[in-house]
Design a protein around this motif. Structure first.
Motif, mmCIF file in Angstrom:
data_model
loop_
_atom_site.group_PDB
_atom_site.id
_atom_site.type_symbol
_atom_site.label_atom_id
_atom_site.label_comp_id
_atom_site.label_asym_id
_atom_site.label_seq_id
_atom_site.Cartn_x
_atom_site.Cartn_y
_atom_site.Cartn_z
ATOM 1 N N LEU A 8 26.290 35.304 2.990
ATOM 2 C CA LEU A 8 25.286 35.100 4.010
ATOM 3 C C LEU A 8 24.441 36.344 4.207
ATOM 4 N N SER A 9 25.089 37.495 4.194
ATOM 5 C CA SER A 9 24.345 38.729 4.386
ATOM 6 C C SER A 9 23.383 38.980 3.250
ATOM 7 N N VAL A 10 23.752 38.601 2.038
ATOM 8 C CA VAL A 10 22.865 38.769 0.889
ATOM 9 C C VAL A 10 21.642 37.890 1.028
ATOM 10 N N LEU A 11 21.851 36.650 1.486
ATOM 11 C CA LEU A 11 20.757 35.704 1.580
ATOM 12 C C LEU A 11 19.743 36.086 2.644
ATOM 13 N N THR A 12 20.154 36.832 3.656
ATOM 14 C CA THR A 12 19.247 37.147 4.747
ATOM 15 C C THR A 12 18.465 38.434 4.526
ATOM 16 N N VAL A 13 18.719 39.133 3.421
ATOM 17 C CA VAL A 13 17.963 40.345 3.114
ATOM 18 C C VAL A 13 16.524 39.972 2.781
ATOM 19 N N THR A 14 15.554 40.655 3.342
ATOM 20 C CA THR A 14 14.154 40.347 3.068
ATOM 21 C C THR A 14 13.504 41.361 2.148
ATOM 22 N N GLY A 74 21.914 22.192 -12.760
ATOM 23 C CA GLY A 74 23.097 21.467 -12.322
ATOM 24 C C GLY A 74 24.039 22.238 -11.433
ATOM 25 N N ASN A 75 23.516 23.203 -10.667
ATOM 26 C CA ASN A 75 24.340 23.923 -9.708
ATOM 27 C C ASN A 75 24.023 23.436 -8.290
ATOM 28 N N PHE A 76 24.288 24.265 -7.290
ATOM 29 C CA PHE A 76 24.065 23.881 -5.895
ATOM 30 C C PHE A 76 23.158 24.884 -5.198
ATOM 31 N N LEU A 77 22.090 25.261 -5.889
ATOM 32 C CA LEU A 77 21.133 26.224 -5.336
ATOM 33 C C LEU A 77 20.105 25.468 -4.496
ATOM 34 N N SER A 78 20.526 24.950 -3.347
ATOM 35 C CA SER A 78 19.657 24.107 -2.524
ATOM 36 C C SER A 78 18.581 24.914 -1.806
ATOM 37 N N ARG A 79 18.830 26.209 -1.589
ATOM 38 C CA ARG A 79 17.833 27.091 -0.977
ATOM 39 C C ARG A 79 17.856 28.437 -1.690
ATOM 40 N N LEU A 80 16.677 28.909 -2.039
ATOM 41 C CA LEU A 80 16.569 30.218 -2.686
ATOM 42 C C LEU A 80 16.155 31.237 -1.640
ATOM 43 N N GLY A 81 17.048 32.199 -1.354
ATOM 44 C CA GLY A 81 16.761 33.220 -0.366
ATOM 45 C C GLY A 81 15.968 34.367 -0.954
ATOM 46 N N ALA A 82 15.511 35.248 -0.088
ATOM 47 C CA ALA A 82 14.766 36.426 -0.529
ATOM 48 C C ALA A 82 15.610 37.254 -1.489
ATOM 49 N N ASN A 83 14.975 37.747 -2.553
ATOM 50 C CA ASN A 83 15.613 38.618 -3.541
ATOM 51 C C ASN A 83 16.773 37.939 -4.275
ATOM 52 N N GLU A 84 16.723 36.627 -4.362
ATOM 53 C CA GLU A 84 17.782 35.880 -5.042
ATOM 54 C C GLU A 84 17.950 36.348 -6.485
ATOM 55 N N ILE A 104 12.184 27.143 -1.047
ATOM 56 C CA ILE A 104 12.004 28.436 -1.704
ATOM 57 C C ILE A 104 11.473 29.395 -0.653
ATOM 58 N N ARG A 105 12.302 30.323 -0.211
ATOM 59 C CA ARG A 105 11.903 31.230 0.857
ATOM 60 C C ARG A 105 11.068 32.389 0.317
ATOM 61 N N THR A 106 10.340 33.012 1.204
ATOM 62 C CA THR A 106 9.466 34.125 0.826
ATOM 63 C C THR A 106 10.259 35.217 0.100
ATOM 64 N N GLY A 107 9.754 35.621 -1.063
ATOM 65 C CA GLY A 107 10.398 36.689 -1.815
ATOM 66 C C GLY A 107 11.550 36.247 -2.688
ATOM 67 N N ALA A 108 11.728 34.935 -2.852
ATOM 68 C CA ALA A 108 12.859 34.439 -3.650
ATOM 69 C C ALA A 108 12.798 34.952 -5.086
ATOM 70 N N PHE A 109 11.588 35.120 -5.619
ATOM 71 C CA PHE A 109 11.445 35.509 -7.022
ATOM 72 C C PHE A 109 11.097 36.981 -7.185
ATOM 73 N N ASN A 110 11.321 37.779 -6.160
ATOM 74 C CA ASN A 110 11.097 39.232 -6.281
ATOM 75 C C ASN A 110 11.881 39.791 -7.468
ATOM 76 N N GLY A 111 11.227 40.649 -8.234
ATOM 77 C CA GLY A 111 11.887 41.295 -9.365
ATOM 78 C C GLY A 111 11.680 40.612 -10.693
ATOM 79 N N LEU A 112 11.179 39.375 -10.690
ATOM 80 C CA LEU A 112 10.986 38.635 -11.947
ATOM 81 C C LEU A 112 9.584 38.897 -12.503
ATOM 82 N N ARG A 113 9.287 40.152 -12.735
ATOM 83 C CA ARG A 113 7.933 40.538 -13.136
ATOM 84 C C ARG A 113 7.584 40.115 -14.557
ATOM 85 N N PHE A 114 8.602 39.783 -15.377
ATOM 86 C CA PHE A 114 8.332 39.366 -16.752
ATOM 87 C C PHE A 114 8.496 37.862 -16.950
#
Length: 279
Positions: A8-14, A74-84, A104-114
């Motif tokens: 939970l703490s990981v998912l709430t990081v913005t 085929g997993n259970f990624l129902s919500r993508l949190g920030a910095n997922e 898909i929450r704000t910043g879910a794809f942070n870091g995927l620059r390529f």
């Protein structure tokens, strides 16, 4: 219980500082060694994590210095949190189909620059928000078919300047927002199986002049005066176009728009014709 709190703490990081990012990497487990099977082909590492029961992937990291494709179908990624995906900076293709994905929450794809290819097919998305794809400036291919998407916010694609292929078939789109394609150079667009009745030239068709393939079948096209702009645009392009069949009005039901003329869509009474009142 402890693992649930950590998750939970990981998912709430913005946002993360460089030091925090490095700390997370050192504490994360390499995904190939713990949960998934990995195979390298032609200098591309295929990370197969299909049907592994994942609810988050932030507790793992991809092997460093390896250009990778990540399969999370085929997993259970129902919500993508920030910095997922902040630990997956070398991933160029990300597959998230069949996850029951709703948000898909704000910043879910942070870091995927390529990242060049993103697959979101067969999920439960209802809206593409303006910030859904923030950070994906290298994206060339976006697949979001077989969802429940009924709305796209106006600026949702504005930063995807390299986007070439957009697949949105089998959703619930009634219309497209003005200028949705203004900043992208699409070559392929799939809008089959939606609820489109019209596509205006101003703000939509005018921005896809370089299109090579557009698929518009299985929409309830309303073949009236409002569809003249689409008909005229289709007459000027030489690309593959699927059948565009009229749903309404009744007199044109089942007719292919490419076989119609302007007068069919927008009949006008002759100037000399007069309407006489009933006797």
């Amino acid at each position: 219980m402890l693992s649930g709190v950590l998750m939970l703490s990981v998912l709430t990081v913005t946002s993360l500082t460089p030091a925090e990012t490095e700390s997370r990497k050192t504490s994360s487990k390499e995904i190939c060694k713990t949960r998934c099977s990995c195979e390298e082909r032609e200098n591309i590492l295929n990370i197969n994590c299909e049907n592994k029961g994942f609810t988050t992937v932030t507790l793992f990291q991809a092997p460093p210095n390896k250009i990778s494709q990540l399969f999370l179908n085929g997993n259970f990624l129902s919500r993508l949190g920030a910095n997922e995906f902040v630990n997956y900076g070398n991933v160029t293709s990300l597959h998230l189909g069949n996850n029951g994905l709703q948000e898909i929450r704000t910043g879910a794809f942070n870091g995927l620059r390529f990242l060049k290819r993103l697959h979101l097919n067969n999920n439960n998305l209802e809206v593409i928000k303006e910030d859904s794809f923030a950070g994906l400036e290298s994206l060339e291919y976006l697949q979001a078919d077989y969802n429940y998407i009924s709305a796209i916010e106006p600026g949702a694609l504005s930063r995807l300047n390299k986007l070439k292929v957009l697949i949105l078939n089998d959703n619930l789109l009634l219309s497209l927002p003005p200028n949705i394609f203004r900043f992208v150079l699409l070559t392929h667009l799939d809008l089959r199986g939606n609820r489109l009745k019209n596509l205006p030239f101003a703000g939509v068709l005018e921005h896809i002049g370089g299109i090579m393939e557009i698929q518009l079948e299985e929409n309830p096209w309303n073949c009236t005066c409002d569809l003249i702009a689409l008909k005229s645009w289709l007459d000027t392009i030489t690309v593959f176009v699927g059948d565009i069949v009229c749903e309404t009005p009744f007199r044109l039901h089942g007719k292919d728009i490419t076989q119609l003329i302007k007068q069919d869509l927008c009949p006008r009474r002759n100037a000399g014709e007069r309407v006489h009142p009933p006797l």
